[in-house]
Design a protein around this motif. Structure first.
Motif, PDB file in Angstrom:
ATOM      1  N   ASP A 157      -9.219  24.823  14.377  1.00 36.05           N
ATOM      2  CA  ASP A 157      -9.522  24.263  13.251  1.00 36.05           C
ATOM      3  C   ASP A 157      -7.728  23.941  12.888  1.00 36.05           C
ATOM      4  N   LEU A 158      -7.047  24.696  13.092  1.00 35.42           N
ATOM      5  CA  LEU A 158      -5.413  24.871  12.971  1.00 35.42           C
ATOM      6  C   LEU A 158      -4.804  23.626  13.962  1.00 35.42           C
ATOM      7  N   SER A 159      -5.208  23.489  14.903  1.00 35.44           N
ATOM      8  CA  SER A 159      -5.000  22.308  15.911  1.00 35.44           C
ATOM      9  C   SER A 159      -5.317  21.162  15.460  1.00 35.44           C
ATOM     10  N   VAL A 160      -6.827  20.759  14.970  1.00 35.07           N
ATOM     11  CA  VAL A 160      -7.104  19.589  14.345  1.00 35.07           C
ATOM     12  C   VAL A 160      -6.462  19.137  13.288  1.00 35.07           C
ATOM     13  N   MET A 161      -5.837  20.260  12.505  1.00 39.72           N
ATOM     14  CA  MET A 161      -5.135  20.063  11.024  1.00 39.72           C
ATOM     15  C   MET A 161      -3.915  19.517  11.334  1.00 39.72           C
ATOM     16  N   GLY A 162      -3.301  19.846  12.574  1.00 40.89           N
ATOM     17  CA  GLY A 162      -2.125  19.303  13.033  1.00 40.89           C
ATOM     18  C   GLY A 162      -0.733  20.329  13.088  1.00 40.89           C
ATOM     19  N   VAL A 163      -1.514  21.560  13.226  1.00 40.76           N
ATOM     20  CA  VAL A 163      -0.543  22.829  13.291  1.00 40.76           C
ATOM     21  C   VAL A 163      -0.198  22.454  14.957  1.00 40.76           C
TER      22      VAL A 163
ATOM     23  N   GLN B 229      -5.087  32.015  26.792  1.00 41.86           N
ATOM     24  CA  GLN B 229      -4.894  30.724  27.749  1.00 41.86           C
ATOM     25  C   GLN B 229      -5.320  29.452  26.556  1.00 41.86           C
ATOM     26  N   THR B 230      -6.531  29.550  26.049  1.00 42.88           N
ATOM     27  CA  THR B 230      -6.965  28.497  25.268  1.00 42.88           C
ATOM     28  C   THR B 230      -5.914  28.417  24.196  1.00 42.88           C
ATOM     29  N   LEU B 231      -5.502  29.284  23.557  1.00 42.34           N
ATOM     30  CA  LEU B 231      -4.171  29.056  22.664  1.00 42.34           C
ATOM     31  C   LEU B 231      -3.111  28.426  23.155  1.00 42.34           C
ATOM     32  N   GLN B 232      -2.621  28.851  24.129  1.00 43.23           N
ATOM     33  CA  GLN B 232      -1.371  28.266  25.040  1.00 43.23           C
ATOM     34  C   GLN B 232      -1.776  26.793  25.083  1.00 43.23           C
ATOM     35  N   ASP B 233      -3.043  26.373  25.582  1.00 38.71           N
ATOM     36  CA  ASP B 233      -3.440  24.959  25.715  1.00 38.71           C
ATOM     37  C   ASP B 233      -3.434  24.103  24.513  1.00 38.71           C
ATOM     38  N   LEU B 234      -3.902  24.844  23.266  1.00 35.61           N
ATOM     39  CA  LEU B 234      -4.052  24.155  22.333  1.00 35.61           C
ATOM     40  C   LEU B 234      -2.591  23.762  21.261  1.00 35.61           C
ATOM     41  N   PHE B 235      -1.649  24.557  21.229  1.00 37.02           N
ATOM     42  CA  PHE B 235      -0.450  24.287  20.756  1.00 37.02           C
ATOM     43  C   PHE B 235       0.695  24.161  21.747  1.00 37.02           C
ATOM     44  N   PRO B 236       1.512  23.003  21.339  1.00 34.54           N
ATOM     45  CA  PRO B 236       2.986  22.925  22.062  1.00 34.54           C
ATOM     46  C   PRO B 236       3.683  24.074  22.094  1.00 34.54           C
ATOM     47  N   LYS B 237       3.862  24.796  20.907  1.00 31.61           N
ATOM     48  CA  LYS B 237       4.496  26.352  20.726  1.00 31.61           C
ATOM     49  C   LYS B 237       3.695  26.961  20.623  1.00 31.61           C
ATOM     50  N   PHE B 238       3.427  28.044  21.589  1.00 32.39           N
ATOM     51  CA  PHE B 238       2.469  29.200  21.099  1.00 32.39           C
ATOM     52  C   PHE B 238       3.240  30.303  21.599  1.00 32.39           C
ATOM     53  N   THR B 239       3.164  31.536  20.445  1.00 33.90           N
ATOM     54  CA  THR B 239       3.804  32.939  20.812  1.00 33.90           C
ATOM     55  C   THR B 239       2.790  33.950  20.568  1.00 33.90           C
TER      56      THR B 239
ATOM     57  N   ALA C  38      -5.611  23.367   1.950  1.00 32.12           N
ATOM     58  CA  ALA C  38      -4.538  22.627   0.912  1.00 32.12           C
ATOM     59  C   ALA C  38      -3.235  22.917   1.330  1.00 32.12           C
ATOM     60  N   CYS C  39      -2.763  24.286   1.377  1.00 31.99           N
ATOM     61  CA  CYS C  39      -1.272  24.628   1.523  1.00 31.99           C
ATOM     62  C   CYS C  39      -0.960  24.419   2.765  1.00 31.99           C
ATOM     63  N   THR C  40      -1.854  24.372   3.815  1.00 28.43           N
ATOM     64  CA  THR C  40      -1.487  24.242   5.343  1.00 28.43           C
ATOM     65  C   THR C  40      -1.003  22.689   5.484  1.00 28.43           C
ATOM     66  N   GLN C  41      -1.947  21.838   4.758  1.00 28.58           N
ATOM     67  CA  GLN C  41      -1.729  20.328   4.934  1.00 28.58           C
ATOM     68  C   GLN C  41      -0.414  19.992   4.094  1.00 28.58           C
ATOM     69  N   MET C  42      -0.172  20.542   3.146  1.00 27.84           N
ATOM     70  CA  MET C  42       1.076  20.678   2.447  1.00 27.84           C
ATOM     71  C   MET C  42       1.943  20.675   3.082  1.00 27.84           C
ATOM     72  N   ILE C  43       2.295  21.909   3.713  1.00 21.59           N
ATOM     73  CA  ILE C  43       3.315  22.202   4.533  1.00 21.59           C
ATOM     74  C   ILE C  43       3.614  21.266   5.907  1.00 21.59           C
ATOM     75  N   LEU C  44       2.580  21.108   6.500  1.00 24.70           N
ATOM     76  CA  LEU C  44       2.597  20.255   7.596  1.00 24.70           C
ATOM     77  C   LEU C  44       3.166  18.703   7.073  1.00 24.70           C
ATOM     78  N   ALA C  45       2.719  18.261   5.910  1.00 22.46           N
ATOM     79  CA  ALA C  45       3.253  17.011   5.493  1.00 22.46           C
ATOM     80  C   ALA C  45       4.462  16.798   4.899  1.00 22.46           C
ATOM     81  N   SER C  46       5.376  18.150   4.646  1.00 25.76           N
ATOM     82  CA  SER C  46       6.488  18.185   4.001  1.00 25.76           C
ATOM     83  C   SER C  46       7.701  17.988   5.024  1.00 25.76           C
ATOM     84  N   GLY C  47       7.372  18.141   6.226  1.00 24.13           N
ATOM     85  CA  GLY C  47       8.453  18.082   7.194  1.00 24.13           C
ATOM     86  C   GLY C  47       9.302  19.159   7.378  1.00 24.13           C
ATOM     87  N   VAL C  48       9.058  20.182   6.453  1.00 19.87           N
ATOM     88  CA  VAL C  48       9.761  21.402   6.686  1.00 19.87           C
ATOM     89  C   VAL C  48       9.611  22.129   7.911  1.00 19.87           C
TER      90      VAL C  48
END
Length: 239
Positions: free
Chosen positions: A185-191, A224-234, A151-161
């Motif tokens: 899971d995080l990628s599907v949620m929109g992270v 490599q999987t994480l690199q492929d999943l997220f536009p920005k991965f560190t 719920a908190c993750t979705q809240m942050i993503l929806a906030s635009g912050v």
């Protein structure tokens, strides 16, 4: 100080006067707020877990310092402990913004109601997702600790912050499979901005974790999987 005023005063357990790493791209002062309900084994601020009757640093003294820092730093980051545990956080943020500073927050997404109340006042959030949601008690030492995370993750993503989502990893707590499952899971949620931080022993009280990490953890396939999943991965090895 009257009791009612004391209840509205942020309990500050420590500060970092200058930091170039706690708010991306900005020089910040970090305020460490007392209190956290979780007991993560890798915590490097265990002295901040308990809220004391008298905090070692007064909020008034922090404000005095900030007034002297106007023009020299860009932002104030509230960290912890868990900063959202403090009922005075919202008013403290207001006072910081009145001084002209950008405001950042480090949070483990423990208190959704408190987070929702302050999100419109924030410029950046660094939020910790500690494990696949069903495995949270293994990391935090507390039952049902994963119940508000999505719920908190979705809240942050929806906030635009602006944000960074991050996970601290240690093979005794998270296997490579765990890391990949969480990442999906995080990628599907929109992270879209995700970091994994390799465990560091600084301040850690859990002797079971104070061993050198294997050189192949996380392994190349996982990275490599994480690199492929997220536009920005560190991958953060020294955080």
């Amino acid at each position: 100080m009257p009791a009612a005023t004391a209840l509205r005063t942020l309990k500050v357990g420590g500060i970092t006067k200058f930091s170039s790493t706690d708010y991306p791209g900005k020089l910040s002062l970090v305020v460490f707020v007392q209190g956290c309900p979780w007991r993560c084994g890798y915590c490097h601020n265990p002295h901040l877990q308990t809220r004391t009757a008298d905090a070692p640093i007064t909020w008034a003294s922090v404000l005095h310092l900030l007034r002297q820092r106007v023009g020299f730093i860009d932002a104030v980051v509230f960290s912890g402990g868990e900063a959202t545990i403090d009922p005075a956080l919202s008013s403290a943020i207001d006072e910081v913004r009145q001084l002209g500073f950008a405001v950042g927050l480090h949070t483990a997404c423990i208190y959704p109601r408190q987070l929702q109340a302050i999100l419109p006042k924030l410029d950046w959030v660094g939020f910790d997702i500690k494990a696949p949601f069903h495995r949270y008690p293994v990391v935090t030492g507390k039952a049902d600790s994963g119940q508000h995370i999505q719920a908190c993750t979705q809240m942050i993503l929806a906030s635009g912050v602006d944000y960074e989502c991050r996970t601290t990893v240690h093979p005794a707590l998270l296997s490579s499979e765990d890391i990949v499952n969480l990442a999906y899971d995080l990628s599907v949620m929109g992270v879209t901005n995700y970091a994994i931080q390799l465990f560091r022993s600084l301040g850690c009280l859990d002797t079971n974790l104070q061993t050198n990490l294997p050189n192949d953890y996380p392994d190349a396939t996982t990275l490599q999987t994480l690199q492929d999943l997220f536009p920005k991965f560190t991958l953060r090895q020294n955080h």
